[in-house]
Write a protein that holds these residues in place. Sequence first.
Motif: not given
Length: 183
Positions: A65-70, A86-87, A113-115
Amino acid sequence: MIWGCNFFIILYIIICFSKNSLLTIQDNSIESAEETVLEDYLLCRGCGSDTAPTNLIVTKLSDKYLAYSNETLFGKRKVIVQLVGNARKEQFEIIVLKKASCSLVIIDNNWKTLYTFFEGYAWKYCFCPRCSAHIGWMFEPIETALPSLKLPSDKGFYAIDLRNIVAESELKSIIATQYKQDL
């Protein structure tokens, strides 16, 4: 303005009658007869088709994850919303669900399975069964992601892009507000 109002009224009627006022849902893909009281439904933003009940939202963090929040979404507290990329450097705000309604694309139906957003899991695209809009991704542990497996097993899950869904309760409130304004 009249056409817009009529569209929302018709959509509202379709949604209400398509559910037949059901208060429970039975997930036939689970071998047990698990029944759950519905809280709210997530709908495809493109066509209004049922995607999943909000009861099936689970907490599963991506290790990428780049960021997350509740956040409080769909009348639920503490829904984990994750920003993933994504790529191609595209970013998506996702929620994770135990089950969702997805159709497959025949052209490219292999587990990838990639990315992957979730380490140790293979993925496929998840498309709306009615309008074929992209609504998210399906994930399955790599060791069980066999070519014969079309949809995730009970070990898998779904990541749904928040841009591509709307809560049924939100749609009903928009329709009711629009209807009142047109009167």
